[in-house]
Write a protein that holds these residues in place. Structure first.
Motif, PDB file in Angstrom:
ATOM      1  N   GLU A  52       0.870  -1.188   0.000  1.00  0.00           N
ATOM      2  CA  GLU A  52       0.000   0.000   0.000  1.00  0.00           C
ATOM      3  C   GLU A  52       0.906   1.236   0.000  1.00  0.00           C
ATOM      4  O   GLU A  52       1.609   1.497   0.977  1.00  0.00           O
ATOM      5  CB  GLU A  52      -0.900   0.011   1.229  1.00  0.00           C
ATOM      6  CG  GLU A  52      -1.948  -1.074   1.251  1.00  0.00           C
ATOM      7  CD  GLU A  52      -3.158  -0.751   0.392  1.00  0.00           C
ATOM      8  OE1 GLU A  52      -3.240   0.408  -0.095  1.00  0.00           O
ATOM      9  OE2 GLU A  52      -4.004  -1.638   0.212  1.00  0.00           O
ATOM     10  N   LYS A  53       0.866   2.013  -1.085  1.00  0.00           N
ATOM     11  CA  LYS A  53       1.668   3.224  -1.176  1.00  0.00           C
ATOM     12  C   LYS A  53       0.806   4.427  -0.805  1.00  0.00           C
ATOM     13  O   LYS A  53      -0.249   4.651  -1.406  1.00  0.00           O
ATOM     14  CB  LYS A  53       2.234   3.377  -2.587  1.00  0.00           C
ATOM     15  CG  LYS A  53       3.201   2.255  -2.968  1.00  0.00           C
ATOM     16  CD  LYS A  53       3.777   2.456  -4.361  1.00  0.00           C
ATOM     17  CE  LYS A  53       4.741   1.325  -4.713  1.00  0.00           C
ATOM     18  NZ  LYS A  53       5.327   1.485  -6.070  1.00  0.00           N
ATOM     19  N   VAL A  54       1.258   5.176   0.196  1.00  0.00           N
ATOM     20  CA  VAL A  54       0.474   6.288   0.727  1.00  0.00           C
ATOM     21  C   VAL A  54       1.335   7.541   0.783  1.00  0.00           C
ATOM     22  O   VAL A  54       2.444   7.518   1.343  1.00  0.00           O
ATOM     23  CB  VAL A  54      -0.044   5.965   2.156  1.00  0.00           C
ATOM     24  CG1 VAL A  54      -0.939   7.081   2.670  1.00  0.00           C
ATOM     25  CG2 VAL A  54      -0.776   4.633   2.171  1.00  0.00           C
ATOM     26  N   ASN A  55       0.860   8.614   0.203  1.00  0.00           N
ATOM     27  CA  ASN A  55       1.558   9.899   0.252  1.00  0.00           C
ATOM     28  C   ASN A  55       1.001  10.734   1.399  1.00  0.00           C
ATOM     29  O   ASN A  55      -0.210  10.935   1.491  1.00  0.00           O
ATOM     30  CB  ASN A  55       1.392  10.654  -1.071  1.00  0.00           C
ATOM     31  CG  ASN A  55       2.023   9.909  -2.236  1.00  0.00           C
ATOM     32  OD1 ASN A  55       3.098   9.324  -2.105  1.00  0.00           O
ATOM     33  ND2 ASN A  55       1.369   9.926  -3.385  1.00  0.00           N
ATOM     34  N   VAL A  56       1.895  11.207   2.260  1.00  0.00           N
ATOM     35  CA  VAL A  56       1.477  11.979   3.431  1.00  0.00           C
ATOM     36  C   VAL A  56       2.239  13.300   3.479  1.00  0.00           C
ATOM     37  O   VAL A  56       3.480  13.302   3.445  1.00  0.00           O
ATOM     38  CB  VAL A  56       1.735  11.201   4.743  1.00  0.00           C
ATOM     39  CG1 VAL A  56       1.158  11.955   5.934  1.00  0.00           C
ATOM     40  CG2 VAL A  56       1.141   9.793   4.667  1.00  0.00           C
ATOM     41  N   LYS A  57       1.517  14.389   3.562  1.00  0.00           N
ATOM     42  CA  LYS A  57       2.123  15.713   3.693  1.00  0.00           C
ATOM     43  C   LYS A  57       2.357  16.011   5.180  1.00  0.00           C
ATOM     44  O   LYS A  57       1.429  15.930   5.983  1.00  0.00           O
ATOM     45  CB  LYS A  57       1.220  16.796   3.093  1.00  0.00           C
ATOM     46  CG  LYS A  57       0.946  16.627   1.596  1.00  0.00           C
ATOM     47  CD  LYS A  57       2.200  16.857   0.768  1.00  0.00           C
ATOM     48  CE  LYS A  57       1.886  16.800  -0.723  1.00  0.00           C
ATOM     49  NZ  LYS A  57       3.098  17.006  -1.549  1.00  0.00           N
ATOM     50  N   ILE A  58       3.593  16.325   5.534  1.00  0.00           N
ATOM     51  CA  ILE A  58       3.954  16.618   6.918  1.00  0.00           C
ATOM     52  C   ILE A  58       4.513  18.034   7.007  1.00  0.00           C
ATOM     53  O   ILE A  58       5.546  18.340   6.382  1.00  0.00           O
ATOM     54  CB  ILE A  58       5.007  15.617   7.454  1.00  0.00           C
ATOM     55  CG1 ILE A  58       4.469  14.185   7.381  1.00  0.00           C
ATOM     56  CG2 ILE A  58       5.402  15.973   8.883  1.00  0.00           C
ATOM     57  CD1 ILE A  58       3.357  13.869   8.326  1.00  0.00           C
ATOM     58  N   LYS A  59       3.856  18.877   7.747  1.00  0.00           N
ATOM     59  CA  LYS A  59       4.303  20.262   7.902  1.00  0.00           C
ATOM     60  C   LYS A  59       5.667  20.310   8.589  1.00  0.00           C
ATOM     61  O   LYS A  59       5.882  19.681   9.612  1.00  0.00           O
ATOM     62  CB  LYS A  59       3.276  21.050   8.721  1.00  0.00           C
ATOM     63  CG  LYS A  59       3.594  22.528   8.853  1.00  0.00           C
ATOM     64  CD  LYS A  59       2.511  23.241   9.657  1.00  0.00           C
ATOM     65  CE  LYS A  59       2.833  24.725   9.806  1.00  0.00           C
ATOM     66  NZ  LYS A  59       1.798  25.439  10.590  1.00  0.00           N
ATOM     67  N   GLY A  60       6.592  21.048   7.983  1.00  0.00           N
ATOM     68  CA  GLY A  60       7.895  21.256   8.604  1.00  0.00           C
ATOM     69  C   GLY A  60       8.920  20.176   8.322  1.00  0.00           C
ATOM     70  O   GLY A  60      10.031  20.224   8.863  1.00  0.00           O
ATOM     71  N   LEU A  61       8.582  19.216   7.472  1.00  0.00           N
ATOM     72  CA  LEU A  61       9.548  18.165   7.132  1.00  0.00           C
ATOM     73  C   LEU A  61      10.472  18.700   6.043  1.00  0.00           C
ATOM     74  O   LEU A  61      10.041  18.968   4.927  1.00  0.00           O
ATOM     75  CB  LEU A  61       8.822  16.904   6.650  1.00  0.00           C
ATOM     76  CG  LEU A  61       9.714  15.701   6.336  1.00  0.00           C
ATOM     77  CD1 LEU A  61      10.418  15.193   7.592  1.00  0.00           C
ATOM     78  CD2 LEU A  61       8.878  14.580   5.704  1.00  0.00           C
TER      79      LEU A  61
ATOM     80  N   MET B  96      12.969  16.802  19.564  1.00  0.00           N
ATOM     81  CA  MET B  96      13.352  18.061  18.912  1.00  0.00           C
ATOM     82  C   MET B  96      12.079  18.755  18.445  1.00  0.00           C
ATOM     83  O   MET B  96      11.465  18.368  17.429  1.00  0.00           O
ATOM     84  CB  MET B  96      14.309  17.783  17.751  1.00  0.00           C
ATOM     85  CG  MET B  96      15.599  17.103  18.202  1.00  0.00           C
ATOM     86  SD  MET B  96      16.756  16.750  16.842  1.00  0.00           S
ATOM     87  CE  MET B  96      17.257  18.421  16.382  1.00  0.00           C
ATOM     88  N   ILE B  97      11.662  19.778  19.197  1.00  0.00           N
ATOM     89  CA  ILE B  97      10.336  20.366  18.996  1.00  0.00           C
ATOM     90  C   ILE B  97      10.202  21.139  17.686  1.00  0.00           C
ATOM     91  O   ILE B  97       9.090  21.429  17.244  1.00  0.00           O
ATOM     92  CB  ILE B  97       9.955  21.279  20.179  1.00  0.00           C
ATOM     93  CG1 ILE B  97      10.981  22.406  20.333  1.00  0.00           C
ATOM     94  CG2 ILE B  97       9.841  20.469  21.463  1.00  0.00           C
ATOM     95  CD1 ILE B  97      10.588  23.425  21.391  1.00  0.00           C
ATOM     96  N   ASN B  98      11.310  21.449  17.044  1.00  0.00           N
ATOM     97  CA  ASN B  98      11.240  22.168  15.766  1.00  0.00           C
ATOM     98  C   ASN B  98      11.097  21.224  14.580  1.00  0.00           C
ATOM     99  O   ASN B  98      11.023  21.680  13.434  1.00  0.00           O
ATOM    100  CB  ASN B  98      12.487  23.046  15.582  1.00  0.00           C
ATOM    101  CG  ASN B  98      12.521  24.193  16.572  1.00  0.00           C
ATOM    102  OD1 ASN B  98      11.480  24.751  16.930  1.00  0.00           O
ATOM    103  ND2 ASN B  98      13.716  24.538  17.045  1.00  0.00           N
ATOM    104  N   ASN B  99      11.076  19.928  14.863  1.00  0.00           N
ATOM    105  CA  ASN B  99      10.924  18.927  13.799  1.00  0.00           C
ATOM    106  C   ASN B  99       9.604  18.178  13.977  1.00  0.00           C
ATOM    107  O   ASN B  99       9.086  18.077  15.089  1.00  0.00           O
ATOM    108  CB  ASN B  99      12.087  17.943  13.828  1.00  0.00           C
ATOM    109  CG  ASN B  99      13.409  18.608  13.500  1.00  0.00           C
ATOM    110  OD1 ASN B  99      14.119  19.070  14.396  1.00  0.00           O
ATOM    111  ND2 ASN B  99      13.743  18.678  12.228  1.00  0.00           N
ATOM    112  N   PRO B 100       9.050  17.641  12.896  1.00  0.00           N
ATOM    113  CA  PRO B 100       7.787  16.890  12.990  1.00  0.00           C
ATOM    114  C   PRO B 100       7.939  15.649  13.865  1.00  0.00           C
ATOM    115  O   PRO B 100       9.050  15.155  14.085  1.00  0.00           O
ATOM    116  CB  PRO B 100       7.482  16.505  11.542  1.00  0.00           C
ATOM    117  CG  PRO B 100       8.330  17.383  10.705  1.00  0.00           C
ATOM    118  CD  PRO B 100       9.547  17.706  11.504  1.00  0.00           C
TER     119      PRO B 100
END
Length: 371
Positions: free
Chosen positions: A136-145, A283-287
């Motif tokens: 199963e290929k799933v694309n996920v958008k992650i803010k700040g990555l 690391m709070i500045n990373n997802p």
């Protein structure tokens, strides 16, 4: 004591369903009495198979062919009961259709033959489906990555019985072809005594990825000495996340990977999930990606970007997914839980109980994370 209560309730439910199939389906068929007797004998033998399965489930000395024969009756009863429900509905509709008796009798015989044929075909198809593990290929958008990452998720493998070292060896080959940045296993990896699971577990040493393999326990690990399972898994180049987190990737280009114990720990008062502890020091500045076996743990989550869960098997056999939905907020797939948090629920890489899958394929999940 709890185990014996479970066995009693389970056998009682299976017996009631078998009785309903016999009374509400078999008895009404336009078949000869001899053929209906044969079907009822099959149902009785099938029910004995369910009882045998309960005693064979955690006895790894039983050969796979015998285990297979003892495991399929549960699925057969469930699917035949579903067929019985549909048969009842169509029979009632047929009674009120304004047609002459000769035509009504023809429709009834067609319904009878169709019901048995479809039920047989669906059971065969469900068993065939369980043999295939899909990607199963799933694309996920992650803010700040800052940089794209590939996570391969495995879940609910349930080593034991038909899930043996050959199954795991083939699984490892498929995972390695995906060239993941990190591999995660979101619980219910082991479902038998550790002594009998070691040969299969040892195959996981061959998993390859850029940043390693990480594991969290599911509810089934608690049934088989969770302490020893964690210790052994940690010897396989796999890190168990025990209410803790690690950083995946190069500095400022990666994400936090956190993991918690399963919710069953609250009930047994051991290996209790602690989200605050799991996120401490990240690391709070990373997802942040959180591994939590049961989807309903999402109710505890506030400031996590993505939760990866399993547990549900996607329902495993339709329409069981509707029952799972009563207990879990999400059954399968990717969901936007709130403004900040997404959750992906893996349908399970193996299976539990009958080697059947209907409407919910076994899966290896390839999550393509991007900004």
């Amino acid at each position: 004591m709890g185990f014996y209560i479970f066995i009693t309730l389970f056998i009682s439910v299976m017996s009631i369903l078998t009785l309903l199939i016999s009374r509400r389906l078999v008895r009404k068929l336009h078949f000869s009495n001899k053929l209906k007797l044969v079907i009822n004998i099959f149902l009785a033998v099938n029910l004995l198979g369910v009882i045998g399965y309960l005693f064979a489930r955690y006895n790894p000395t039983i050969p796979n062919w015998a285990y297979f024969l003892l495991s399929i009756p549960i699925g057969i009863i469930f699917l035949l009961f579903v067929a019985t429900v549909f048969y009842e509905i169509f029979s009632r509709v047929l009674k009120v259709i304004p047609v002459n008796e000769k035509r009504r009798d023809f429709f009834k015989k067609t319904l009878d033959i169709g019901a048995i044929s479809v039920a047989t075909s669906v059971n065969a198809k469900a068993m065939q489906n369980a043999k295939t593990v899909e990607i199963e290929k799933v694309n996920v958008k992650i803010k700040g990555l800052a940089k794209p990452k590939k996570i391969v998720q495995l879940s609910d493998i349930h080593i034991g019985g038909l899930i043996d070292k050959y199954f795991i060896s083939d699984l490892v080959k498929k995972v390695n072809q995906l060239e993941a940045d990190v591999v995660v296993i979101t619980g219910d990896l082991v479902d038998t005594s550790l002594d009998f699971a070691k040969d299969a577990l040892d195959e996981l040493k061959n998993l390859k990825s850029n940043y390693g393999t990480y594991f969290i326990v599911g509810n089934h690990e608690y049934f088989h000495n969770v302490t020893n399972i964690i210790k052994y898994v940690n010897t396989l180049n796999i890190k168990t996340l025990e209410n803790e987190n690690v950083y995946i990737g190069k500095e400022d280009e990666g994400f936090n990977l956190a993991g918690v114990y399963d919710l069953i720990g609250l009930r047994v008062n051991a290996y209790v999930p602690d989200l605050k502890k799991a996120l401490d020091g990240r690391m709070i500045n990373n997802p942040t990606v959180l591994l939590a076996h049961q989807p309903k743990f999402i109710e505890e989550v506030k400031d996590v970007d993505l939760v990866l869960s399993g547990h549900t098997h996607g329902g495993q056999i339709f329409p069981f997914n509707y029952l799972v939905k009563l207990q879990q907020p999400y059954v399968k797939g990717l969901h936007q839980h709130n403004e900040n948090t997404q959750i992906y629920v893996n349908k399970g890489t193996g299976f539990w109980g009958p080697p059947m899958r209907l409407g919910a394929s076994s899966e290896i999940t390839l999550l393509n994370l991007s900004s």
